[in-house]
Design a protein around this motif. Structure first.
Motif, short mmCIF file in Angstrom:
data_model
loop_
_atom_site.label_atom_id
_atom_site.label_comp_id
_atom_site.label_asym_id
_atom_site.label_seq_id
_atom_site.Cartn_x
_atom_site.Cartn_y
_atom_site.Cartn_z
N PRO A 1 -32.58 41.33 11.08
CA PRO A 1 -32.27 42.53 11.49
C PRO A 1 -33.48 43.13 12.37
O PRO A 1 -34.45 42.73 12.09
CB PRO A 1 -32.20 43.54 10.13
N ALA A 2 -33.22 43.68 13.39
CA ALA A 2 -33.96 44.36 14.20
C ALA A 2 -34.04 45.70 13.94
O ALA A 2 -33.26 46.59 14.23
CB ALA A 2 -33.71 44.50 15.77
N GLY B 1 -30.04 46.46 15.31
CA GLY B 1 -29.12 45.37 15.77
C GLY B 1 -29.52 44.33 15.14
O GLY B 1 -30.37 44.16 14.10
N TYR B 2 -29.17 43.02 15.39
CA TYR B 2 -29.37 41.63 14.71
C TYR B 2 -29.83 40.80 15.79
O TYR B 2 -29.18 40.42 16.73
CB TYR B 2 -28.08 41.24 14.03
N PHE B 3 -30.91 40.16 15.42
CA PHE B 3 -31.31 38.95 16.30
C PHE B 3 -30.72 37.74 15.70
O PHE B 3 -30.82 37.22 14.35
CB PHE B 3 -32.70 39.21 16.16
N LEU B 4 -29.99 36.74 16.42
CA LEU B 4 -29.40 35.72 15.91
C LEU B 4 -30.28 34.46 16.54
O LEU B 4 -30.26 34.59 17.98
CB LEU B 4 -28.08 35.48 16.24
N ALA B 5 -30.74 33.65 15.77
CA ALA B 5 -31.36 32.52 16.48
C ALA B 5 -31.43 31.19 15.90
O ALA B 5 -31.18 31.08 14.59
CB ALA B 5 -32.84 32.74 16.40
N LYS B 6 -31.17 30.21 16.50
CA LYS B 6 -31.18 28.78 15.97
C LYS B 6 -32.37 28.13 16.68
O LYS B 6 -32.25 27.72 18.13
CB LYS B 6 -29.83 27.97 16.26
N TYR C 1 -28.68 38.62 20.90
CA TYR C 1 -29.00 40.03 20.11
C TYR C 1 -27.80 40.67 20.10
O TYR C 1 -26.93 40.84 21.20
CB TYR C 1 -30.24 40.78 20.87
N LEU C 2 -27.14 41.00 18.95
CA LEU C 2 -26.05 42.10 18.83
C LEU C 2 -26.58 43.54 18.25
O LEU C 2 -27.44 43.42 17.40
CB LEU C 2 -24.97 41.39 17.98
N THR C 3 -26.24 44.53 18.97
CA THR C 3 -26.55 45.77 18.51
C THR C 3 -25.74 46.18 17.34
O THR C 3 -24.83 45.37 17.00
CB THR C 3 -26.25 47.00 19.78
N LYS C 4 -25.98 47.27 16.59
CA LYS C 4 -25.45 47.44 15.54
C LYS C 4 -23.99 48.10 15.90
O LYS C 4 -23.01 47.53 15.21
CB LYS C 4 -26.47 48.83 14.90
N ASP C 5 -23.68 48.49 17.01
CA ASP C 5 -22.41 49.16 17.53
C ASP C 5 -21.66 47.73 17.77
O ASP C 5 -20.30 47.90 17.35
CB ASP C 5 -22.48 50.03 18.84
N ASP C 6 -22.18 46.70 18.42
CA ASP C 6 -21.46 45.59 18.65
C ASP C 6 -20.96 44.77 17.29
O ASP C 6 -19.65 44.49 17.16
CB ASP C 6 -22.32 44.50 19.31
#
Length: 189
Positions: free
Chosen positions: A53-54, A62-67, A142-147
Motif C-alpha cells: 500500500p502507498a 494506492g497500491y504498488f505492485l512489484a516483482k 501503480y494502481l490508485t485507490k480509485d482504480d
C-alpha cells in the motif's frame, strides 16, 4: 558427368569453408576471467509479486505492485538464516510502506535506477553483507485507490440464477436457451 561431380565437390568445399570462417568470426564476445568468476559465484533468485500500500497523509492512496528478482552471491545465500525470497519480501515492505523517497504515484519524477539502488542497498544492509549484487525489475505498476475500486465493482455484478437448458426428461428446452447460447448437449446432437 565428370564436370557435374567436380562442380558438386567444388560447391561443397566452398560452402563448408564459408560456414567455418563465418563461425570463427561470429563467436560471442570474450568475457574477462574476473567477469566469468563473478558470474559463476552468483545465483539468480526469482522474486514474488508483492502488493504494497502507498500511504500518504495517513491514508492509503494506492497500491504498488512489484516483482523484483535478484542476482546474489552463492556464499551469501548459504549464510542466511531464512530463505532469501522471504527476507526480500519483508525488506521491501519495510522499505516501501509509507516511504517518502519513492513517490510512485508521480510517474514524472520516479527514478528507476535510484529505486533499484535503494532496494539493493537496503537489502544488503538488512542482510549484513554484500549478498545482493543486482536488482532486476520484472514488473512495476501503480494502481490508485480509485482504480482498485473500479475493478472491484465491475466484478461484483449481481448473481444471476442459471438458466436450465435441459428439461426434466433430458431433452433440450429450446425455448429456455438464452439467445446466442449453445448447450453442450445441443451441440453434441
Amino acid at each position: 558427368m565428370l564436370k557435374l561431380v567436380l562442380t558438386g565437390v567444388w560447391v561443397c568445399a566452398v560452402t563448408l569453408g564459408s560456414v567455418y570462417f563465418s563461425m570463427q568470426h561470429a563467436s560471442a564476445p570474450a568475457i574477462s576471467d574476473a567477469e566469468a568468476d563473478r558470474r559463476a559465484s552468483e545465483e539468480y533468485v526469482p522474486g514474488e509479486i508483492i502488493t504494497v500500500p502507498a500511504i500518504k497523509n495517513g491514508a492509503v492512496q494506492g497500491y504498488f505492485l512489484a516483482k523484483l528478482s535478484f542476482s546474489a552471491t552463492r556464499e551469501g545465500i548459504a549464510k542466511l538464516h531464512a530463505p532469501l525470497r522471504q527476507l526480500v519480501t519483508d525488506e521491501l515492505y519495510d522499505m516501501l510502506v509509507g516511504s517518502t523517497y519513492i513517490d510512485i504515484a508521480d510517474t514524472e519524477t520516479f527514478d528507476l535506477p535510484g529505486f533499484k539502488g535503494a532496494v539493493k542497498d537496503g537489502l544488503n544492509k538488512k542482510l549484513g553483507s554484500e549478498v545482493i549484487t543486482e536488482v532486476l525489475v520484472e514488473q512495476l505498476e501503480y494502481l490508485t485507490k480509485d482504480d482498485v475500486e473500479r475493478v472491484a465493482n465491475s466484478q461484483n455484478r449481481p448473481y444471476q440464477k442459471p438458466v436450465p437448458v435441459i428439461d426434466k426428461n433430458g431433452k433440450v428446452a429450446a425455448d429456455k436457451i438464452p439467445e446466442g447460447a449453445v448447450s453442450a448437449t445441443a451441440s453434441a446432437h
